[in-house]
Design an enzyme around this catalytic site. Structure first.
Site, PDB file in Angstrom:
ATOM      1  N   ALA A 168      -7.364  -0.297  -7.895  1.00 26.20           N
ATOM      2  CA  ALA A 168      -8.534   0.374  -7.318  1.00 26.20           C
ATOM      3  C   ALA A 168      -9.735   0.280  -8.251  1.00 26.20           C
ATOM      4  O   ALA A 168     -10.874   0.095  -7.804  1.00 26.20           O
ATOM      5  CB  ALA A 168      -8.209   1.828  -7.009  1.00 26.20           C
ATOM      6  N   ASP A 169      -9.502   0.412  -9.548  1.00 29.00           N
ATOM      7  CA  ASP A 169     -10.611   0.287 -10.493  1.00 29.00           C
ATOM      8  C   ASP A 169     -11.186  -1.124 -10.479  1.00 29.00           C
ATOM      9  O   ASP A 169     -12.407  -1.309 -10.465  1.00 29.00           O
ATOM     10  CB  ASP A 169     -10.129   0.617 -11.912  1.00 29.00           C
ATOM     11  CG  ASP A 169     -10.076   2.110 -12.183  1.00 29.00           C
ATOM     12  OD1 ASP A 169     -10.913   2.847 -11.632  1.00 29.00           O
ATOM     13  OD2 ASP A 169      -9.198   2.539 -12.948  1.00 29.00           O
TER      14      ASP A 169
END
Length: 394
Positions: A168-169
């Site tokens: 997600a990052d």
């Protein structure tokens, strides 16, 4: 070689750890000047993430590169004004504080617009600025679960499984850099301020194109299937005779025809459509696994390549760093960090005909550029900067 496409753009990086800083780093690799604001005394928590080399994270060499570091304690009186004055001098502000935190510090979008009427702010947060969860905290793993990625990752008979990297990052960092370019383009067209509101979970949700569509058609959620794709067969990781793993997805009918020829298994040619192969998945996956197990990885991958079949090794970090293709393209390069140590790091991704990505300056020491930035951008005198230091603002 022409100048980089983002030359002349200045970014104020008011973010920590990964998604926001990654977006700023990517912009810096293609010409933007990046000024990072950090907490005095401690700095970005990413500076202390293992593995450590002395007191500094080895990963900081990559994540912190290409920027100048300014210390500023946003809890202190007067700090918000300095951020506002900096916002007036830059093109983009990137932040990943919670919306409530930005409001409390006095550096939210509306606060900074009073300093620059055409401000561009890219705000990465766990759940976005709107909706009932907007002020909840969250990290990549929370976003991955929330978006459904974790639900579908792992073995069918096991628990939900995180990926080896906080996806997600990474995905949101890239998307936030893309959003920055969109916002700058729109500001150029309209002359108006732009706010890009990017939740950690949303780019992931957008990326999983079959996840919601499957549910809308079937009424059922896609469940964990290990390395298998519910719509593609064969599509797995297979172990070779010499204990290497290879990825071998025959994702089209033509690719399957070629694989059948290489396997010398004409009886499997009857499964000529993807629907038929998915229906007979267990048989097909077993036959492919047995075929792969009869060969060493290098020899098999050469045969598959000669036949025009997409396949590749599952590389460890050591294998990535020594692969001749990766090294010849310059995907991994050796750089010298601020302490004079040589490091292998990832190079800017992609190759372009009219410009190139550049690593730029090494990751800075904490607050290394505070004086020069406050002096050069804000016109502060030495006495004014000393007073800020005395009051603990910088």
């Amino acid at each position: 070689m022409a100048s980089q496409p983002l030359a002349g753009i200045t970014v104020l990086d008011l973010s920590t750890i990964l998604a926001g800083p990654l977006a700023a780093t990517l912009l810096g690799e293609f010409g933007a000047e990046v000024i990072k604001v950090e907490q005095p005394g401690s700095g970005d928590p990413a500076r202390r993430y293992p593995p450590l080399d002395g007191d500094t994270s080895a990963g900081w060499t990559l994540l912190g590169r290409g920027r100048r570091s300014v210390t500023l304690d946003l809890h202190r009186s007067g700090a918000a004004e300095i951020v506002g004055r900096l916002a007036r001098e830059v093109d983009v502000v990137v932040t990943n504080f919670r919306p409530a935190t930005l409001r409390r510090f006095g550096v939210d979008f509306d606060d900074l617009r009073t300093y620059r009427h055409d401000l561009v702010m890219v705000h990465v947060s766990a759940f976005g600025r709107t909706g009932p969860y907007s002020d909840r905290p969250g990290f990549a793993r929370v976003a991955e679960g929330f978006a459904g990625l974790t639900h579908r990752t792992g073995s069918p008979d096991g628990p939900p499984t995180f990926t080896g990297y906080p996806v997600a990052d990474g995905v949101t960092g890239i998307y936030a850099a893309f959003a920055t370019l969109l916002a700058l383009r729109q500001r150029d067209r309209t002359g108006e301020a732009q706010l890009a509101d990017i939740p950690l979970y949303e780019p992931l949700l957008r990326m999983m194109e079959d996840f919601v569509v499957d549910y809308s058609v079937t009424g059922h959620s896609v469940e964990r299937q290990g390395n298998r794709n519910p719509h593609i067969s064969p599509n797995d990781m297979y172990r070779t005779r010499d204990e290497r793993w290879i990825a071998l997805p025959a994702s089209t009918d033509r690719m399957w025809e070629r694989l059948v020829e290489v396997m010398r298994a004409p009886d499997l040619a009857v499964h000529s459509t993807m629907a038929a192969r998915v229906e007979h998945r267990d048989e097909i996956e077993g036959r492919v696994a047995a075929f792969v197990a009869e060969h060493d990885a290098v020899e098999l991958l050469a045969r598959l390549d000669a036949a025009g079949i997409a396949a590749g090794p599952v590389n460890s970090a050591e294998q990535v760093c020594t692969d001749p293709h990766i090294r010849e393209r310059g995907s991994i390069v050796e750089v010298r960090d601020a302490q004079g140590r040589d490091r292998l790091v990832q190079a800017p991704a992609g190759r372009f005909s009219g410009f190139e990505g550049r690593i730029g300056r090494p990751a800075p020491e904490l607050g290394e550029h505070t004086t020069e930035v406050l002096r050069d951008l804000l016109g502060m005198t030495g006495n004014e900067i000393d007073d800020l230091r005395h009051r603990g603002v910088v």
